[in-house]
Design an enzyme around this catalytic site. Structure first.
Site, PDB file in Angstrom:
ATOM      1  N   GLY A   1      32.482  31.313  26.888  1.00  0.00           N
ATOM      2  CA  GLY A   1      32.703  32.517  26.101  1.00  0.00           C
ATOM      3  C   GLY A   1      34.121  33.050  26.074  1.00  0.00           C
ATOM      4  O   GLY A   1      34.531  33.662  25.097  1.00  0.00           O
TER       5      GLY A   1
ATOM      6  N   GLU B   1      36.916  37.085  31.506  1.00  0.00           N
ATOM      7  CA  GLU B   1      35.514  36.978  31.081  1.00  0.00           C
ATOM      8  C   GLU B   1      35.366  37.463  29.642  1.00  0.00           C
ATOM      9  O   GLU B   1      36.137  38.303  29.187  1.00  0.00           O
ATOM     10  CB  GLU B   1      34.636  37.865  31.982  1.00  0.00           C
ATOM     11  CG  GLU B   1      33.776  37.094  32.952  1.00  0.00           C
ATOM     12  CD  GLU B   1      32.623  36.319  32.315  1.00  0.00           C
ATOM     13  OE1 GLU B   1      32.666  36.003  31.115  1.00  0.00           O
ATOM     14  OE2 GLU B   1      31.672  36.014  33.046  1.00  0.00           O
ATOM     15  N   ASP B   2      34.360  36.962  28.964  1.00  0.00           N
ATOM     16  CA  ASP B   2      34.098  37.445  27.610  1.00  0.00           C
ATOM     17  C   ASP B   2      33.373  38.780  27.634  1.00  0.00           C
ATOM     18  O   ASP B   2      33.743  39.715  26.932  1.00  0.00           O
ATOM     19  CB  ASP B   2      33.314  36.409  26.784  1.00  0.00           C
ATOM     20  CG  ASP B   2      32.017  35.950  27.454  1.00  0.00           C
ATOM     21  OD1 ASP B   2      31.786  36.269  28.639  1.00  0.00           O
ATOM     22  OD2 ASP B   2      31.232  35.254  26.789  1.00  0.00           O
TER      23      ASP B   2
ATOM     24  N   ASP C   1      27.793  42.347  31.219  1.00  0.00           N
ATOM     25  CA  ASP C   1      26.571  43.007  30.760  1.00  0.00           C
ATOM     26  C   ASP C   1      25.920  43.665  31.980  1.00  0.00           C
ATOM     27  O   ASP C   1      26.263  44.782  32.338  1.00  0.00           O
ATOM     28  CB  ASP C   1      25.691  41.929  30.100  1.00  0.00           C
ATOM     29  CG  ASP C   1      24.519  42.495  29.323  1.00  0.00           C
ATOM     30  OD1 ASP C   1      23.680  43.157  29.937  1.00  0.00           O
ATOM     31  OD2 ASP C   1      24.430  42.265  28.102  1.00  0.00           O
TER      32      ASP C   1
HETATM   33  P1  XMP Z   1      25.648  39.552  32.912  1.00  0.00           P
HETATM   34  O1  XMP Z   1      24.366  40.286  32.646  1.00  0.00           O
HETATM   35  O2  XMP Z   1      25.517  38.538  33.993  1.00  0.00           O
HETATM   36  O3  XMP Z   1      25.869  38.794  31.560  1.00  0.00           O
HETATM   37  O4  XMP Z   1      26.811  40.502  33.116  1.00  0.00           O
HETATM   38  C1  XMP Z   1      27.006  38.136  31.259  1.00  0.00           C
HETATM   39  C2  XMP Z   1      26.699  36.946  30.389  1.00  0.00           C
HETATM   40  O5  XMP Z   1      25.594  37.198  29.506  1.00  0.00           O
HETATM   41  C3  XMP Z   1      25.884  36.772  28.209  1.00  0.00           C
HETATM   42  N1  XMP Z   1      25.814  37.945  27.298  1.00  0.00           N
HETATM   43  C4  XMP Z   1      26.049  37.944  25.984  1.00  0.00           C
HETATM   44  N2  XMP Z   1      26.432  36.940  25.158  1.00  0.00           N
HETATM   45  N3  XMP Z   1      26.404  38.448  23.330  1.00  0.00           N
HETATM   46  C5  XMP Z   1      26.609  37.210  23.834  1.00  0.00           C
HETATM   47  O6  XMP Z   1      26.960  36.315  23.061  1.00  0.00           O
HETATM   48  C6  XMP Z   1      26.026  39.500  24.086  1.00  0.00           C
HETATM   49  O7  XMP Z   1      25.880  40.614  23.583  1.00  0.00           O
HETATM   50  C7  XMP Z   1      25.841  39.231  25.497  1.00  0.00           C
HETATM   51  N4  XMP Z   1      25.483  40.015  26.542  1.00  0.00           N
HETATM   52  C8  XMP Z   1      25.477  39.188  27.620  1.00  0.00           C
HETATM   53  C9  XMP Z   1      27.246  36.141  28.278  1.00  0.00           C
HETATM   54  O8  XMP Z   1      27.096  34.748  28.414  1.00  0.00           O
HETATM   55  C10 XMP Z   1      27.885  36.677  29.525  1.00  0.00           C
HETATM   56  O9  XMP Z   1      28.776  35.778  30.150  1.00  0.00           O
HETATM   57 MG    MG Z   2      30.361  34.385  29.646  1.00  0.00          MG
END
Ligand code: XMP
Ligand code: MG
Length: 177
Positions: A48, A102-103, A106
């Site tokens: 990402g 990081e992208d 969440d």
């Molecule tokens: P956590 O919950 O571990 O999530 O912080 C991080 C990873 O979840 C994916 N992610 C998304 N990917 N659109 C996406 O394309 C979104 O809105 C989204 N929300 C979470 C992503 O891979 C990230 O690294």
């Molecule tokens: Mg990611």
């Protein structure tokens, strides 16, 4: 509103390429000042973060290194089930200033796993820069140093982020509508 359809889902334009560029410039300027003399190593979390990494690094003008990592899932032996292991880091980061790219953060579980695994390698400091943060979803207590955009809890694609592998190539960020 500019819209795209990915995997039969409709997304509307949310953050333009120009807004992204401006926000990344602010982060790059802060990093350039803070790490001027410390030869940091950027660690980009694939897939990402590839576009964020590319655009940010073009604006970084201090001596630095760049490495890419991935989180590989495998079935752990613990009761918690799947464990994610950080793979791909060949560089020795002992006593180095590490900047994780990081992208999106969440729940924060992914970035927490990345931080925990990098800490075992004894870096001097760990700084986190994320393109996106969903503050309402955070379950972990993490300090994030650089955030390009804080966004609501809606699924987004584009600029590296995907839906089932599609949409990473878009230069703007789109939100599910
Ligand atoms: P956590 O919950 O571990 O999530 O912080 C991080 C990873 O979840 C994916 N992610 C998304 N990917 N659109 C996406 O394309 C979104 O809105 C989204 N929300 C979470 C992503 O891979 C990230 O690294
Ligand atoms: Mg990611």
């Amino acid at each position: 509103m500019k819209q795209v359809t990915i995997q039969n889902k409709t997304f509307g334009l949310f953050i333009s390429a120009q807004e992204i560029d401006e926000s990344i410039k602010v982060i790059a300027d802060r990093i350039n000042k803070r790490f001027q003399d410390s030869h940091p190593i950027f660690i980009s979390v694939l897939n990402g973060a590839f576009m964020f990494t590319s655009d940010l690094l073009k604006k970084v003008d201090i001596p630095c290194e760049l490495s890419f990592v991935k989180l590989a899932s495998y079935e752990g032996t613990t009761s918690s089930g799947a464990v994610k292991e950080l793979v791909g880091l060949k560089e020795d980061i002992t006593n180095r200033h590490v900047i994780i790219l990081e992208d999106i953060v969440d729940t924060g579980l992914t970035i927490s796993a990345v931080i925990a695994q990098l800490k075992t390698k004894n870096p001097a400091t760990i700084t986190i820069a994320t393109l996106l943060l969903k503050p309402d979803c955070l379950k972990e207590k993490i300090h994030i140093d650089h955030i390009a955009f804080s966004i609501p809890d809606k699924f987004v694609v584009g600029y590296g982020l995907d839906l089932d592998g599609y949409g990473r190539n878009l230069s703007d960020i789109y939100q599910l509508i």
